[in-house]
Design a protein around this motif. Structure first.
Motif, PDB file in Angstrom:
ATOM      1  N   THR A  92       0.898  -1.602   0.409  1.00 50.35           N
ATOM      2  CA  THR A  92      -0.530   0.103  -0.407  1.00 50.35           C
ATOM      3  C   THR A  92       0.634   0.988   0.181  1.00 50.35           C
ATOM      4  N   ILE A  93       0.798   2.053  -1.425  1.00 47.84           N
ATOM      5  CA  ILE A  93       1.226   3.354  -0.772  1.00 47.84           C
ATOM      6  C   ILE A  93       1.095   4.547  -0.677  1.00 47.84           C
ATOM      7  N   ASP A  94       1.474   4.873   0.275  1.00 52.67           N
ATOM      8  CA  ASP A  94       0.316   6.511   0.271  1.00 52.67           C
ATOM      9  C   ASP A  94       1.457   7.585  -0.260  1.00 52.67           C
ATOM     10  N   TYR A  95       0.853   8.767  -1.246  1.00 49.79           N
ATOM     11  CA  TYR A  95       1.635   9.283  -2.066  1.00 49.79           C
ATOM     12  C   TYR A  95       1.360  10.621  -1.161  1.00 49.79           C
ATOM     13  N   LEU A  96       2.218  11.391  -0.485  1.00 52.36           N
ATOM     14  CA  LEU A  96       2.273  12.721   0.728  1.00 52.36           C
ATOM     15  C   LEU A  96       2.378  13.858  -0.051  1.00 52.36           C
ATOM     16  N   ARG A  97       3.254  13.617  -0.999  1.00 54.41           N
ATOM     17  CA  ARG A  97       3.897  15.005  -1.805  1.00 54.41           C
ATOM     18  C   ARG A  97       4.624  14.251  -3.389  1.00 54.41           C
ATOM     19  N   SER A  98       3.934  15.347  -4.263  1.00 54.28           N
ATOM     20  CA  SER A  98       4.604  15.808  -5.487  1.00 54.28           C
ATOM     21  C   SER A  98       6.486  14.974  -6.070  1.00 54.28           C
ATOM     22  N   GLY A  99       6.980  14.324  -6.124  1.00 52.74           N
ATOM     23  CA  GLY A  99       8.432  13.110  -6.666  1.00 52.74           C
ATOM     24  C   GLY A  99       8.642  14.875  -7.351  1.00 52.74           C
ATOM     25  N   PRO A 101      11.695  16.677  -9.889  1.00 50.14           N
ATOM     26  CA  PRO A 101      12.958  16.214 -11.229  1.00 50.14           C
ATOM     27  C   PRO A 101      14.240  16.125  -9.835  1.00 50.14           C
ATOM     28  N   VAL A 102      14.404  15.433  -9.303  1.00 51.18           N
ATOM     29  CA  VAL A 102      15.591  15.342  -8.336  1.00 51.18           C
ATOM     30  C   VAL A 102      16.246  13.491  -7.596  1.00 51.18           C
ATOM     31  N   ASP A 103      17.024  13.111  -7.388  1.00 52.46           N
ATOM     32  CA  ASP A 103      17.315  12.507  -6.758  1.00 52.46           C
ATOM     33  C   ASP A 103      16.223  12.137  -5.446  1.00 52.46           C
ATOM     34  N   THR A 104      15.754  10.933  -5.605  1.00 50.41           N
ATOM     35  CA  THR A 104      14.630  10.400  -4.451  1.00 50.41           C
ATOM     36  C   THR A 104      15.766   9.436  -3.868  1.00 50.41           C
ATOM     37  N   TYR A 105      15.246   9.328  -1.839  1.00 50.91           N
ATOM     38  CA  TYR A 105      15.997   8.193  -1.021  1.00 50.91           C
ATOM     39  C   TYR A 105      14.933   7.348  -0.435  1.00 50.91           C
ATOM     40  N   ALA A 106      15.638   6.137  -0.015  1.00 47.08           N
ATOM     41  CA  ALA A 106      14.540   5.413   1.084  1.00 47.08           C
ATOM     42  C   ALA A 106      15.185   4.612   1.974  1.00 47.08           C
ATOM     43  N   ARG A 107      14.460   4.331   2.987  1.00 44.98           N
ATOM     44  CA  ARG A 107      15.124   3.419   3.829  1.00 44.98           C
ATOM     45  C   ARG A 107      13.785   2.798   4.386  1.00 44.98           C
ATOM     46  N   ALA A 108      13.835   1.398   4.908  1.00 43.53           N
ATOM     47  CA  ALA A 108      13.054   0.256   5.131  1.00 43.53           C
ATOM     48  C   ALA A 108      13.380  -0.109   6.122  1.00 43.53           C
ATOM     49  N   TRP A 125      12.111  10.194   0.504  1.00 42.45           N
ATOM     50  CA  TRP A 125      12.694  11.595   0.915  1.00 42.45           C
ATOM     51  C   TRP A 125      13.227  12.356  -0.231  1.00 42.45           C
ATOM     52  N   GLN A 126      13.635  13.729  -0.257  1.00 41.63           N
ATOM     53  CA  GLN A 126      13.808  14.086  -1.719  1.00 41.63           C
ATOM     54  C   GLN A 126      15.434  14.622  -0.824  1.00 41.63           C
ATOM     55  N   GLU A 127      15.499  16.040  -0.942  1.00 36.63           N
ATOM     56  CA  GLU A 127      16.257  17.224   0.217  1.00 36.63           C
ATOM     57  C   GLU A 127      16.107  16.980   2.448  1.00 36.63           C
ATOM     58  N   ASP A 128      14.317  16.784   1.967  1.00 34.88           N
ATOM     59  CA  ASP A 128      14.044  16.822   3.465  1.00 34.88           C
ATOM     60  C   ASP A 128      13.912  15.925   4.140  1.00 34.88           C
ATOM     61  N   ARG A 129      14.432  15.302   5.119  1.00 35.30           N
ATOM     62  CA  ARG A 129      14.713  13.594   5.431  1.00 35.30           C
ATOM     63  C   ARG A 129      13.350  13.333   6.157  1.00 35.30           C
ATOM     64  N   PHE A 130      12.858  14.794   6.717  1.00 35.29           N
ATOM     65  CA  PHE A 130      11.765  15.187   7.903  1.00 35.29           C
ATOM     66  C   PHE A 130       9.899  15.618   6.883  1.00 35.29           C
ATOM     67  N   LYS A 131      10.459  15.680   5.005  1.00 33.99           N
ATOM     68  CA  LYS A 131       9.172  15.805   4.506  1.00 33.99           C
ATOM     69  C   LYS A 131       8.917  14.277   3.275  1.00 33.99           C
ATOM     70  N   PRO A 132       8.880  12.939   4.033  1.00 28.80           N
ATOM     71  CA  PRO A 132       8.698  12.475   2.937  1.00 28.80           C
ATOM     72  C   PRO A 132       8.040  12.722   1.780  1.00 28.80           C
ATOM     73  N   ILE A 133       8.017  12.124   0.828  1.00 29.05           N
ATOM     74  CA  ILE A 133       6.986  12.468  -0.674  1.00 29.05           C
ATOM     75  C   ILE A 133       6.140  11.187  -0.604  1.00 29.05           C
ATOM     76  N   ALA A 134       6.813   9.843  -0.238  1.00 34.03           N
ATOM     77  CA  ALA A 134       5.672   8.401  -0.194  1.00 34.03           C
ATOM     78  C   ALA A 134       6.092   7.633   0.954  1.00 34.03           C
ATOM     79  N   ALA A 135       5.319   6.946   1.284  1.00 33.45           N
ATOM     80  CA  ALA A 135       5.551   5.939   2.391  1.00 33.45           C
ATOM     81  C   ALA A 135       4.843   4.564   2.053  1.00 33.45           C
TER      82      ALA A 135
END
Lengths: 148, 166
Positions: A92-99, A101-108, A125-135
């Motif tokens: 189940t993917i929650d889209y939180l912010r639009s991604g 056009p830069v590098d995206t990071y993720a942790r599981a 997330w992208q620039e800000d670890r505390f503003k996730p773009i998706a979970a």
């Protein structure tokens, strides 16, 4: 996959980049792995073919979903060395912010590991670890019964 | 005349199918095409391609490709349900993987936007090879309508700096 069963049999630490570089689709997405000790961060290197909405522009939701799923699989392959490639049961993917056009990071994080199935949570997330773009959270089969 | 009308309708349909994904670089990159459209419904497909494989031992397509196909088809179904074109944003998408895709076979998908409210669209989707009753994966998703480009930043600037220029 050979690389998984070899690491499993020899009790060696899995080379995560070599592992995902054997998967054509993750090579196409251009996913990199950065492991510092037990902490794994995946990187979805930006390229034009990841765009889903050129007018914003924004990354394709499917590409983000695929990246989250791959991050979960990498975490499982690293923490649970079963020698097999984990198979997604549901995600189940929650889209939180639009991604953007830069590098995206993720942790599981593995929430619960059973004998046959694991529950995994992933955040991107992208620039800000505390503003996730998706979970995402999902279940993965560790050793599919039909494949022994 | 009837032939002309049918031809004009076919041309309009063809244009609509192209318009749904022609500007989506990621959809083009994986070879996605729109097979058919109806009010609130879309049929899309991705041809089998070695670069989309998720398990090199078996040649099975990566789950992420199925996610992309279902996400894109769901968004298209919402567009096709709306009275006029507007920006939409996926809120969430849940995918259940029923069985692995068969190596060498094309991936098909049908999505149906079965409910529209003022703000939200609800969509179901199914991915399959030939028979939708024998699914590879199913999905449920919700979409925000008239999604406003997610431009939150100016609002935050207002909050931090006040509305007036300093």
């Amino acid at each position: 996959m050979d690389i998984l069963s070899r690491a499993h049999e020899r009790g060696e630490t899995l080379d995560l980049q070599a592992f995902i570089d054997q998967i054509p689709y993750t090579r196409f997405l251009n996913i990199k792995v950065d492991r510092k000790g037990s902490e794994i961060t995946t990187i979805l290197k930006f390229h034009h073919e990841l765009i889903g909405n050129p007018s914003l522009p924004a990354l394709h939701g499917g590409a983000i979903g695929a990246f989250l799923e791959t991050t979960a699989i990498i975490q499982l392959a690293y923490e649970i060395s079963s020698g097999k490639l984990p198979k997604p049961v549901d995600i189940t993917i929650d889209y939180l912010r639009s991604g953007r056009p830069v590098d995206t990071y993720a942790r599981a994080r593995i929430n619960k590991q059973g004998r046959r199935v694991a529950n995994v949570h992933v955040e991107a997330w992208q620039e800000d670890r505390f503003k996730p773009i998706a979970a995402a959270h999902g279940h993965f089969l560790l050793t599919p019964p039909d494949e022994g | 005349m009837t032939d002309n009308k049918a031809a004009a309708r076919n041309l309009a349909l063809m244009r609509m199918k192209e318009a749904l994904i022609e500007h989506v670089p990621h959809a083009r990159a994986i070879g996605m095409t729109v097979v058919d459209v109806r009010r609130g419904q879309a049929w899309l497909m991705v041809p089998y391609d070695a670069k989309l494989v998720g398990n090199p031992d078996t040649g099975v397509i990566h789950g992420g490709v199925i996610t992309t196909l279902l996400d894109n088809a769901s968004g298209a179904a919402v567009q096709l349900a709306l009275p006029e074109r507007q920006a939409i944003a996926t809120l969430d998408l849940r995918i259940d993987y029923m069985k692995p895709a068969t190596p060498g076979e094309d991936l098909h998908c049908h999505a149906h936007c079965y409910k529209l409210t003022r703000n939200i669209a609800f969509v179901r989707g199914v991915a399959y090879h030939k028979d939708p009753a024998d699914p590879i994966a199913t999905s449920v998703g919700t979409f925000m309508l008239a999604a406003n480009r997610a431009e939150v930043m100016p609002v935050e600037i207002d909050k931090i700096l006040g509305k007036e220029a300093q």
